[in-house]
Motif scaffolding. Structure first.
Motif, PDB file in Angstrom:
ATOM      1  N   VAL A   1      13.779  13.580 -29.304  1.00 49.96           N
ATOM      2  CA  VAL A   1      14.996  14.202 -29.838  1.00 49.96           C
ATOM      3  C   VAL A   1      15.804  13.193 -30.651  1.00 49.96           C
ATOM      4  O   VAL A   1      16.255  13.485 -31.774  1.00 49.96           O
ATOM      5  N   TYR A   2      15.983  11.990 -30.110  1.00 49.79           N
ATOM      6  CA  TYR A   2      16.746  10.964 -30.831  1.00 49.79           C
ATOM      7  C   TYR A   2      16.020  10.521 -32.096  1.00 49.79           C
ATOM      8  O   TYR A   2      16.653  10.206 -33.106  1.00 49.79           O
ATOM      9  N   TRP A   3      14.702  10.511 -32.048  1.00 52.65           N
ATOM     10  CA  TRP A   3      13.925  10.134 -33.226  1.00 52.65           C
ATOM     11  C   TRP A   3      14.150  11.142 -34.352  1.00 52.65           C
ATOM     12  O   TRP A   3      14.574  10.793 -35.456  1.00 52.65           O
ATOM     13  N   LEU A   4      13.901  12.401 -34.064  1.00 50.55           N
ATOM     14  CA  LEU A   4      14.026  13.433 -35.093  1.00 50.55           C
ATOM     15  C   LEU A   4      15.483  13.619 -35.513  1.00 50.55           C
ATOM     16  O   LEU A   4      15.805  13.649 -36.709  1.00 50.55           O
ATOM     17  N   GLY A   5      16.388  13.732 -34.548  1.00 53.68           N
ATOM     18  CA  GLY A   5      17.802  13.944 -34.864  1.00 53.68           C
ATOM     19  C   GLY A   5      18.417  12.760 -35.591  1.00 53.68           C
ATOM     20  O   GLY A   5      19.207  12.929 -36.532  1.00 53.68           O
ATOM     21  N   GLY A   6      18.042  11.554 -35.182  1.00 59.56           N
ATOM     22  CA  GLY A   6      18.578  10.371 -35.815  1.00 59.56           C
ATOM     23  C   GLY A   6      18.180  10.259 -37.277  1.00 59.56           C
ATOM     24  O   GLY A   6      18.993   9.915 -38.140  1.00 59.56           O
ATOM     25  N   GLU A   7      16.925  10.582 -37.567  1.00 55.65           N
ATOM     26  CA  GLU A   7      16.467  10.514 -38.955  1.00 55.65           C
ATOM     27  C   GLU A   7      17.205  11.538 -39.823  1.00 55.65           C
ATOM     28  O   GLU A   7      17.498  11.277 -40.995  1.00 55.65           O
ATOM     29  N   TRP A   8      17.506  12.700 -39.268  1.00 57.47           N
ATOM     30  CA  TRP A   8      18.274  13.703 -40.013  1.00 57.47           C
ATOM     31  C   TRP A   8      19.682  13.195 -40.298  1.00 57.47           C
ATOM     32  O   TRP A   8      20.216  13.379 -41.400  1.00 57.47           O
TER      33      TRP A   8
ATOM     34  N   ILE B   1      19.775   3.292 -35.177  1.00 56.07           N
ATOM     35  CA  ILE B   1      19.310   2.475 -34.057  1.00 56.07           C
ATOM     36  C   ILE B   1      18.819   3.352 -32.902  1.00 56.07           C
ATOM     37  O   ILE B   1      17.901   2.976 -32.170  1.00 56.07           O
ATOM     38  N   LEU B   2      19.402   4.536 -32.743  1.00 58.20           N
ATOM     39  CA  LEU B   2      18.928   5.445 -31.701  1.00 58.20           C
ATOM     40  C   LEU B   2      17.553   5.999 -32.058  1.00 58.20           C
ATOM     41  O   LEU B   2      16.686   6.145 -31.201  1.00 58.20           O
ATOM     42  N   ALA B   3      17.355   6.304 -33.357  1.00 54.20           N
ATOM     43  CA  ALA B   3      16.041   6.762 -33.794  1.00 54.20           C
ATOM     44  C   ALA B   3      15.004   5.661 -33.592  1.00 54.20           C
ATOM     45  O   ALA B   3      13.881   5.920 -33.130  1.00 54.20           O
ATOM     46  N   ARG B   4      15.350   4.425 -33.942  1.00 53.08           N
ATOM     47  CA  ARG B   4      14.417   3.309 -33.770  1.00 53.08           C
ATOM     48  C   ARG B   4      14.078   3.105 -32.303  1.00 53.08           C
ATOM     49  O   ARG B   4      12.925   2.807 -31.953  1.00 53.08           O
ATOM     50  N   THR B   5      15.078   3.248 -31.440  1.00 54.03           N
ATOM     51  CA  THR B   5      14.835   3.121 -30.001  1.00 54.03           C
ATOM     52  C   THR B   5      13.859   4.190 -29.524  1.00 54.03           C
ATOM     53  O   THR B   5      12.929   3.906 -28.765  1.00 54.03           O
ATOM     54  N   GLY B   6      14.064   5.431 -29.990  1.00 50.92           N
ATOM     55  CA  GLY B   6      13.168   6.516 -29.617  1.00 50.92           C
ATOM     56  C   GLY B   6      11.749   6.267 -30.085  1.00 50.92           C
ATOM     57  O   GLY B   6      10.782   6.493 -29.341  1.00 50.92           O
TER      58      GLY B   6
ATOM     59  N   SER C   1      18.714  -6.615 -31.344  1.00 53.64           N
ATOM     60  CA  SER C   1      19.293  -7.867 -31.835  1.00 53.64           C
ATOM     61  C   SER C   1      19.437  -7.824 -33.354  1.00 53.64           C
ATOM     62  O   SER C   1      20.458  -8.257 -33.907  1.00 53.64           O
ATOM     63  N   ALA C   2      18.410  -7.291 -34.029  1.00 49.56           N
ATOM     64  CA  ALA C   2      18.481  -7.155 -35.487  1.00 49.56           C
ATOM     65  C   ALA C   2      19.610  -6.211 -35.878  1.00 49.56           C
ATOM     66  O   ALA C   2      20.315  -6.451 -36.867  1.00 49.56           O
ATOM     67  N   PHE C   3      19.793  -5.146 -35.104  1.00 46.63           N
ATOM     68  CA  PHE C   3      20.874  -4.203 -35.385  1.00 46.63           C
ATOM     69  C   PHE C   3      22.239  -4.862 -35.212  1.00 46.63           C
ATOM     70  O   PHE C   3      23.121  -4.733 -36.062  1.00 46.63           O
ATOM     71  N   LEU C   4      22.421  -5.598 -34.136  1.00 47.10           N
ATOM     72  CA  LEU C   4      23.714  -6.217 -33.854  1.00 47.10           C
ATOM     73  C   LEU C   4      24.061  -7.290 -34.891  1.00 47.10           C
ATOM     74  O   LEU C   4      25.240  -7.529 -35.174  1.00 47.10           O
ATOM     75  N   ALA C   5      23.035  -7.923 -35.466  1.00 48.23           N
ATOM     76  CA  ALA C   5      23.259  -8.975 -36.462  1.00 48.23           C
ATOM     77  C   ALA C   5      22.954  -8.483 -37.872  1.00 48.23           C
ATOM     78  O   ALA C   5      22.684  -9.286 -38.759  1.00 48.23           O
ATOM     79  N   ARG C   6      23.035  -7.178 -38.086  1.00 51.38           N
ATOM     80  CA  ARG C   6      22.520  -6.551 -39.313  1.00 51.38           C
ATOM     81  C   ARG C   6      23.162  -7.051 -40.600  1.00 51.38           C
ATOM     82  O   ARG C   6      22.543  -7.012 -41.659  1.00 51.38           O
ATOM     83  N   GLU C   7      24.396  -7.521 -40.545  1.00 51.70           N
ATOM     84  CA  GLU C   7      25.088  -7.947 -41.757  1.00 51.70           C
ATOM     85  C   GLU C   7      24.848  -9.417 -42.081  1.00 51.70           C
ATOM     86  O   GLU C   7      25.366  -9.924 -43.076  1.00 51.70           O
ATOM     87  N   SER C   8      24.072 -10.094 -41.269  1.00 47.17           N
ATOM     88  CA  SER C   8      23.869 -11.531 -41.453  1.00 47.17           C
ATOM     89  C   SER C   8      22.439 -11.825 -41.906  1.00 47.17           C
ATOM     90  O   SER C   8      21.553 -10.976 -41.847  1.00 47.17           O
ATOM     91  N   ASP C   9      22.217 -13.065 -42.345  1.00 44.29           N
ATOM     92  CA  ASP C   9      20.867 -13.497 -42.701  1.00 44.29           C
ATOM     93  C   ASP C   9      19.953 -13.469 -41.481  1.00 44.29           C
ATOM     94  O   ASP C   9      18.764 -13.159 -41.593  1.00 44.29           O
TER      95      ASP C   9
END
Length: 226
Positions: A18-25, A56-61, A102-110
């Motif tokens: 559900v999170y995968w499909l809904g998140g992508e939408w 991030i919820l879609a990625r988790t799913g 971790s990539a999500f939390l640091a998404r704005e950085s190098d």
């Protein structure tokens, strides 16, 4: 109330789907405002932030679906590896999930961009492996123990691998957006705006195929047609 292991796994599997499909939408709809030049850059960046928080919820799913499917496959008797294999599998996928967050939390950085590239690199190994296991099992060469009436399982696995390819393409687009918005913050940049608009057209085409593929994965799991 009497709950067993399979019931809990099936419940989490449904939530992940559900999170995968809904998140992508949700990301798809938000993307319209991300590339809208009529909006201020700050407003567009807010929509990009919303897209990341939904994604991030879609990625988790997506990540959870594979270990859940393999674990349930062992209970059903489709894949013969239990015990230590399942423990190692869950540890490995938990580490992958930590990397993704971790990539999500640091998404704005190098650092966030580097972690995202590592996340993507894992898929370069996983996707071919999924195709090898799924297709070879469909051809009767294992390692999955399937036959007439249970061929839906390796077919579902193979289709999931195809979905990961599309998802990888969409990840490339979102990673590029982070870099492009940095450049746009430095001042008007027609070249970056044009690149955003080209990428969003491609991403939307991929998204349509993505939804059809995800629906196919759901259909096979729900109906087990062959």
């Amino acid at each position: 109330m009497n709950l067993n292991e399979l019931d809990v796994l099936r419940w989490v599997h449904i939530l992940a789907m559900v999170y995968w499909l809904g998140g992508e939408w949700g990301v798809f709809q938000t993307s319209y405002n991300i590339v809208n030049r009529k909006l201020s850059l700050e407003e567009r960046r807010r929509h990009l932030e919303t897209a990341y928080r939904i994604d991030i919820l879609a990625r988790t799913g997506i990540i959870l679906l594979l270990p859940l499917g393999l674990h349930m496959g062992h209970i059903y008797g489709f894949q013969p590896y239990g015990g230590g294999f399942l423990v190692g599998m869950w540890i490995s996928f938990s580490a992958w999930l930590c990397l993704t967050w971790s990539a999500f939390l640091a998404r704005e950085s190098d650092l966030g961009i580097r972690l995202t590239k590592i996340d993507e690199a894992l898929r370069y190994v996983l996707i071919p492996l999924i195709f090898i296991v799924g297709i070879s099992s469909l051809l009767g060469h294992g390692p999955l123990e399937v036959g007439p009436g249970t061929l839906w399982y390796p077919t579902k696995l193979t289709l999931y691998g195809f979905a990961l390819i599309i998802g990888l393409g969409l990840r490339f687009v979102m990673r590029a957006w982070t870099v492009r918005f940095r450049r746009l913050a430095e001042g008007p940049n027609p070249a970056e705006e044009a690149a955003l608009e080209r990428e969003i057209v491609l991403a939307r085409l991929m998204a349509y195929v993505y939804w059809i593929t995800i629906s196919g994965v759901c259909f096979l799991g729900a109906t087990k047609p062959f």
